[in-house]
Design an enzyme around this catalytic site. Structure first.
Site, PDB file in Angstrom:
ATOM      1  N   ARG A   1       0.864  -1.184   0.000  1.00  0.00           N
ATOM      2  CA  ARG A   1       0.000   0.000   0.000  1.00  0.00           C
ATOM      3  C   ARG A   1       0.900   1.234   0.000  1.00  0.00           C
ATOM      4  O   ARG A   1       1.436   1.614   1.029  1.00  0.00           O
ATOM      5  CB  ARG A   1      -0.878  -0.020   1.256  1.00  0.00           C
TER       6      ARG A   1
ATOM      7  N   HIS B   1      -3.716   4.548   4.577  1.00  0.00           N
ATOM      8  CA  HIS B   1      -4.859   3.632   4.701  1.00  0.00           C
ATOM      9  C   HIS B   1      -6.086   4.275   4.049  1.00  0.00           C
ATOM     10  O   HIS B   1      -6.765   3.669   3.238  1.00  0.00           O
ATOM     11  CB  HIS B   1      -5.114   3.342   6.177  1.00  0.00           C
TER      12      HIS B   1
ATOM     13  N   TYR C   1       4.189   6.029  11.242  1.00  0.00           N
ATOM     14  CA  TYR C   1       4.511   4.638  11.589  1.00  0.00           C
ATOM     15  C   TYR C   1       5.368   3.920  10.558  1.00  0.00           C
ATOM     16  O   TYR C   1       5.740   2.773  10.744  1.00  0.00           O
ATOM     17  CB  TYR C   1       3.232   3.846  11.867  1.00  0.00           C
TER      18      TYR C   1
END
Lengths: 371, 336
Positions: A262, A266, A275
């Site tokens: 990805r 998100h 992160y």
């Protein structure tokens, strides 16, 4: 000492037909599934990926401009979605999560329908029966059971259609995904579990969900599985065709782990810089699914300037149509919230709707009201 | 007319539905060869085959989730949850999927599921086998919730639930499975609407509303009250969502007093909804605040303690005394 385990160890056990440098592998025994993929078909897959990436970019921009409430980008997962999506037959039925906009594109979902739910204009976008694809599932993993039940019913009907469940690495931790595999195996349901392992479930790395390759789980349920390079559109197409063929022939369920990445957040509400190591993104960019196919097309003389600009024009036109469909979408009516809660008349809800209608009318009739 | 048990009446209704519509399939744990732990599906797999009466692996979420998928393909699944307390693993699929899919798909996908749930206590069972979880589902829009109290209604309502294009939670009072009654198996599906309450016993002094297993207790309460000079009107609610407020309202306007009885815990229960709504609708007709006679706000207790929790004849009559302004437990006066 780490609280968590190491996670799956990266290995070479991937089905790969196209290397990141655009050269073909020996085919890992899968070339038989691509006999019809000639130059025109390769160009078609390339154009599909370019278009869905462009649509994805445009939708992200629409969210940034306040035209959409939210958007879940698929950036980086184009090959997994187009490869598998183009393997499907019209009468197969897809049950997906919210990120499968590339699959929805393959199914023929219209642009307004793709955006309707993200603009907040309706509870969902399209008529599932018009495109044989359920609308996006937000509850993680819930759709794996729906696909399994649909496949069981297909078998009751004696049809040879297949149900396909799309979900992510995070969903493999859900009870529903595991229960779906139990039921699919017990009833030998014609279902394909297509897991896009994009390495991240919002901020949680795949090593938090799995200590072994995700594909390793399925055989424990009695379901054959394959781990495929999800950034390789040809490999994604081939393994999906094989799994569909097995299901149609009465061979029961299959599990595909498409290893991908990805590249974006998100959703547009997420900030991966909190992160994620930026070097990781750079590393995966070198394995970009579109660049990879472009290298093959170039090497085979299929990506001349004319075709490249044609693909770009098609993508730009799609983006313009998407934008137009978004900003011209009719606003919902003030009593639409009560529609379709039930299929048959419901006395209590009818009372509430009437109560709200009278309330709105009273506001309109009040001094300074709109009446 | 045939005399049969409540359980047999459901079995007969299920058989009718299976015969009537080839899209009806039954799925649940132990419902095939065994015929269900309560034998409600006895012989059905033998007669209709393993693809119509499906023994499911032990996963309630999957029973509901696969039923959703079958409904997508035009089937009308009837899911059996073996015991009330086993429904929670399926809660996510029921609340987030079954209840919302018609709304989510703007009416394109119908969810004509029937979810059969043996519920309630009074049978001396182990933990998780005596619960009354209906309030969770009343609070969930998109679901219909019903409960039959007698064999005739059980026979009819299970068929109506299956024929309904909305998902229906069908709560079966398990302690009445062996109660016998007359059943007219020729009664048509339109002979009495599923959503309509029924005045079981007409009366003038107070309205006693209940459903499921407590309807029988309410009838006994009405007889006992009559000996005491009180005329109770007993209403079997039948449909818990939507509630047939019109029937209850008409009764309370006549009696001026409302007692609601249910086994489920009091707080946030069906009694709360009835008390609030009826107060709103009948405020100027009320002679007394509505009373709720309910299970306490406790986990369902062990077998030897359940009689403290379950509303029985005396607790219901105590509630009747309260709304009648007669000596009762709350007033601190002993009854006569």
């Amino acid at each position: 000492m780490s609280l968590h385990g190491r996670g799956p160890v990266p290995d070479e056990n991937l089905v790969q037909l196209l290397r990141p440098d655009g050269t073909r592998t020996d085919g890992s025994g899968y070339t038989e599934w691509l006999g019809d993929i000639d130059g025109a078909a390769l160009r078609g897959l390339y154009e599909d990926m370019v278009v869905v990436r462009r649509i994805d970019q445009e939708a992200t921009a629409l969210q940034r401009q306040g035209e959409l409430a939210l958007w879940p980008p698929l950036l980086g997962q184009e090959a997994a979605q187009i490869g598998s999506g183009r393997a499907l037959r019209q009468d197969d039925f897809v049950f997906s999560s919210y990120r499968e906009n590339g699959v929805a594109y393959c199914r023929g979902v219209g642009y307004a329908d793709l955006l309707r739910v993200w603009r907040g204009n309706a509870p969902s976008g399209w008529d599932p029966y018009a495109v044989n694809m359920a609308t996006p599932q937000v509850i993680i993993g819930a759709q794996t059971l729906h696909a399994t039940g649909y496949a069981m019913a297909t078998k009751f009907d004696g049809a040879d259609a297949v149900a396909v469940a799309y979900f992510g690495d995070g969903a493999t931790s859900q009870g529903d995904a595991n229960e779906a595999m139990v039921f699919a195996a017990s009833f030998q349901a014609p279902v394909v579990f297509f897991c896009q392992n994009n390495q991240w479930a919002i901020s949680e790395p795949v090593r938090l969900q799995a200590q072994r390759d995700i594909a390793d789980r399925a055989p424990g349920f009695g379901i054959p599985s394959v781990r495929v390079d999800g950034n390789d559109v040809l490999a994604s197409l081939a393994v999906t065709r094989q799994a569909l063929d097995r299901a149609r022939g009465g061979g029961g369920p299959s599990f595909i782990e498409a290893v991908t990445y990805r590249m974006g957040p998100h959703t547009t509400a997420d900030d991966p810089s909190r992160y994620r190591d930026p070097n990781e993104l750079e590393d995966w960019k070198s394995r970009d699914p579109i660049d990879r196919l472009a290298r093959l097309l170039k090497a085979e003389g299929l990506l001349d300037e004319e075709f490249a600009s044609q693909a770009k024009d098609t993508a730009d036109r799609a983006a313009a149509e998407l934008r137009e469909a978004c900003v011209t979408m009719p606003e919902p009516g003030e009593l639409d919230v009560f529609d379709n809660v039930y299929a048959t008349p419901h006395t209590v809800l009818a009372e509430q709707k009437e109560e709200y209608r009278r309330y709105l009318a009273s506001l309109a009739a009040a001094p300074g009201g709109t009446a | 007319m045939n005399t049969m048990t409540f359980g047999r009446a459901i079995n007969s209704g299920l058989r009718r539905a299976l015969e009537h519509d080839s899209r009806v399939v039954l799925i649940g744990e132990d419902i095939g060869t065994l015929g269900g732990v309560f034998r409600i599906t006895d012989e059905l797999q033998k007669d209709f085959g393993g693809h119509r009466v499906i023994d499911a692996p032990l996963a309630e979420s999957a029973i509901l989730g696969t039923a959703v998928g079958m409904a997508y393909r035009g089937y009308r699944p009837v899911c059996e949850i073996q015991f009330d307390g086993f429904i929670y693993p399926a809660f996510n699929q029921i609340v987030s999927q079954v209840a919302k899919l018609h709304y989510r798909t703007q009416g394109r996908v119908k969810m004509p599921l029937t979810i059969r749930v043996p519920f309630g206590g009074g049978i001396g069972a182990a933990e998780h086998h005596s619960e009354s979880p209906e309030a969770y589902f009343l609070h969930t829009s998109g679901l219909r919730v019903v409960s039959a109290s007698n064999p005739q209604d059980a026979f009819l309502m299970i068929q109506q639930a299956i024929a309904c294009d909305d998902p229906v939670l069908f709560f079966e009072p398990k302690r009445r499975y062996h109660s016998k009654g007359e059943v007219d198996e020729d009664a048509g599906l339109d002979s009495y609407p599923m959503e309509q309450a029924r005045v079981e016993i007409a009366g003038d002094d107070a309205t006693l509303v209940t459903y499921g297993a407590l309807v029988q207790v309410a009838r006994e309460a009405a007889m006992a009250a009559r000996d005491d000079g009180i005329s109770l009107e007993v209403i079997d609610l039948r449909s818990l969502s939507p509630i047939d407020f019109a029937t209850v309202e008409a009764s309370v306007r006549k009696t001026g007093r409302l007692v609601v009885a249910h086994e489920a815990s009091r707080t946030g229960g069906l009694g709360a909804e009835l008390a609030a709504s009826i107060t709103q609708r009948c405020f100027y007709y009320l002679e007394h605040a509505p009373e709720r006679i309910a299970g306490f706000d406790i986990p369902y207790p062990p077998a030897k303690m359940e009689h403290h929790h379950l509303p029985d004849l005396d607790r219901i009559l105590d509630g009747v005394d309260r709304v009648m302004g007669r000596p009762n437990s709350l007033s601190g006066q002993e009854g006569n």
